[in-house]
Structure formats: structure tokens, C-alpha cells
Design an enzyme around this catalytic site. Structure first.
Site, PDB file in Angstrom:
ATOM      1  CG  ASN A 137      -1.675   1.319   1.266  1.00 44.40           C
ATOM      2  OD1 ASN A 137      -1.836   2.110   0.372  1.00 44.40           O
ATOM      3  ND2 ASN A 137      -2.140   1.433   2.337  1.00 44.40           N
ATOM      4  CD  GLU A 162      -2.795  -2.439   7.426  1.00 40.55           C
ATOM      5  OE1 GLU A 162      -1.679  -2.494   7.047  1.00 40.55           O
ATOM      6  OE2 GLU A 162      -3.623  -1.512   7.333  1.00 40.55           O
ATOM      7  CG  HIS A 181      -5.556   1.475   5.502  1.00 37.37           C
ATOM      8  ND1 HIS A 181      -5.209   2.736   6.679  1.00 37.37           N
ATOM      9  CD2 HIS A 181      -4.882   0.856   5.204  1.00 37.37           C
ATOM     10  CE1 HIS A 181      -4.032   2.286   6.798  1.00 37.37           C
ATOM     11  NE2 HIS A 181      -3.439   1.311   6.075  1.00 37.37           N
ATOM     12  N   GLY A 231       3.336   1.992  10.987  1.00 36.92           N
ATOM     13  CA  GLY A 231       4.088   3.067  10.664  1.00 36.92           C
ATOM     14  C   GLY A 231       4.816   3.370  12.162  1.00 36.92           C
ATOM     15  CD  GLU A 259      -2.702   5.416   6.975  1.00 45.34           C
ATOM     16  OE1 GLU A 259      -1.498   5.091   7.567  1.00 45.34           O
ATOM     17  OE2 GLU A 259      -2.706   5.597   5.763  1.00 45.34           O
ATOM     18  CB  SER A 272       5.571  -1.883  11.822  1.00 38.91           C
ATOM     19  OG  SER A 272       5.269  -0.724  12.090  1.00 38.91           O
ATOM     20  CE  LYS A 284      -0.079   3.185   4.732  1.00 39.06           C
ATOM     21  NZ  LYS A 284       0.124   3.186   6.367  1.00 39.06           N
TER      22      LYS A 284
END
Length: 252
Positions: A12, A170, A100, A176, A102, A214, A14
């Protein structure tokens, strides 16, 4: 990792990537994949929508597939800035990430919105990668499995099958940050997801459940060896072919 489910290693990207450099990285990945004429896993890159057509062209006739990072629930209309699943398919995509964390956090996407987007991906001929995961606060409150149950039950459309849907777990606190749950933590959540899927789908045993958060070359082999982990959804480590390939290599 199950022998009956073909692993999927997905990147991904992003909001990263400009045409020249991004295409160069993709071509490097394609070249690495060509050394394995019959890879034992599916390889996927989900770039920004601006790059889907160009990267699909660059990956043509290779084992690398291209996907989108999001889609609108409708196939067309007055939705400035959005993109339909049909448009992604037309540009050469085969998959689409929906839900996702985010998107859920930054854009307030509820399970109902994610479900509608997954339905749209199916309608448009795309495989939906439906993301689920708990926040640090939810984890510390011992609500992880409750949160996962709620997201799985309410984010999957009725037409979800093993052929048109992938689940990606996730943990939000691991994305991250460099932090990852222990293999036991991952195994516990993935087993729970599979139990939830069994109540929703007749072919649940064939549904691929990815781990994300990660993932990098140094921990990929350990994570991919966990029971019920059928691949990875990779963020930052997928931007460079040299970083992404060691993760792919754990499954080829």
C-alpha cells in the site's frame, strides 16, 4: 500460513509516488518477480489513483498486479475528488483496499461505509481487501477481539466470498510505528477472524487473512509463519523494490 490458501503480499503506497520514480521501482519489482516464473504467492502494489493506469501498463504480462487504495460506493455521480471501482478496473486494477484505518480515522468511515465500498469493489469486478484493526486505547482496554468482531461482522457485504474478498488485520497502533504485536497476539486475532468468517461465509476456510502493521524484511518471515496468516499488507517497506522483495521472498 495455510497450504490451501495462496498467499498475497500487497504493498500500500498510500499518498506517495510520482510517475518516473514510481514506475522505475515497479519495473525493478517486475524484474525481480520474473526470476520466479511460477511464484507461490500473489504480488500486489496499490499506488495512488494517479498512477494506476501507468503502473498497470508497466506490470502487464508479469506476476505483479495493481490495485486501488479506496473507492466510492457509487459507480458515478456528483462526488468531486472520489473514484469509482469501475474506474479503477478500467485503469487496470484488480484489487481495491477498503476500510483502511487511515480512512476510518481521517475520513470518519464507519463499518457501513466500508461495507458499501466493498460491495462497490465487487460490483466493479475488483477483489476487496477489507481492513480491520484496533487502536492502542482499545487494545489496552482489552477490547481487541470485540472490536475485530464488530468490524468483520459489519464491514463485509452479503456477497463476500473467498474469490472476491481478502481480510487485512492491521492493529492501528502498529502502522508505521515500528511496533508489532507478538506472533502469539497475531495468531490469536487471526484465529478469531477466521471464527467470525465461518459464521458469515460458506467458503470461509479459503478466505485469505493478511497481517499488516510495520511489516518489513527483518520480521516478515516470523510473521508469515504464524498460523492463519496468509500474507501481508505492507506500507512504507513496499515503496522500494529492494525493501519489498525480501517480504515477498518469504512466500515464494
Amino acid at each position: 500460513m495455510s497450504n490451501q490458501r495462496r498467499p498475497l503480499i500487497a504493498g500500500n503506497w498510500k499518498m506517495n509516488g510520482l510517475a518516473t520514480a514510481a514506475t522505475s521501482e515497479l519495473k525493478e519489482l517486475v524484474a525481480l518477480a520474473k526470476d520466479h516464473t511460477a511464484p507461490k504467492c500473489d504480488i500486489l502494489i496499490c499506488p495512488p489513483a494517479t498512477l494506476v493506469r501507468e503502473m498497470a501498463s508497466a506490470a502487464e504480462n508479469s506476476s505483479v498486479q495493481i490495485g486501488g487504495q479506496d473507492c466510492h460506493a457509487n459507480d458515478s455521480g456528483a462526488h468531486t475528488g472520489d473514484i469509482a471501482a469501475e474506474m479503477l478496473k478500467d485503469a487496470g486494477a484488480n484489487y481495491c483496499i477498503v476500510g483502511h484505518s487511515e480512512r476510518r480515522a481521517d475520513h470518519g468511515e464507519s463499518n457501513a461505509v466500508v461495507k458499501a465500498k466493498a460491495e462497490a469493489a465487487h460490483r466493479g469486478g475488483l477483489i476487496a481487501i477489507v481492513c480491520v484493526g484496533e487502536t492502542l486505547a482499545e487494545r489496552e482496554a482489552d477490547k481487541t477481539l470485540d472490536v475485530i468482531s464488530d468490524q468483520v461482522r459489519n464491514s463485509l457485504p452479503n456477497g463476500a466470498t473467498a474469490s472476491n474478498t481478502v481480510i487485512a488485520y492491521e492493529p492501528v497502533w502498529a502502522i508505521g510505528t515500528g511496533k508489532t504485536p507478538t506472533p502469539l497476539d497475531v495468531a490469536t486475532v487471526h484465529a478469531h477472524i477466521r471464527e467470525e468468517l465461518a459464521a458469515l461465509m460458506s467458503d470461509s476456510a479459503q478466505v485469505r487473512v493478511l497481517y499488516g502493521g510495520s511489516v518489513k524484511g527483518s520480521n516478515a518471515e516470523e510473521l508469515m509463519a504464524v498460523e492463519n496468516v496468509d500474507g501481508a499488507l505492507v506500507g512504507g517497506a513496499s515503496l522500494k523494490a529492494a525493501d519489498f522483495w525480501p517480504i515477498v521472498a518469504t512466500s515464494i
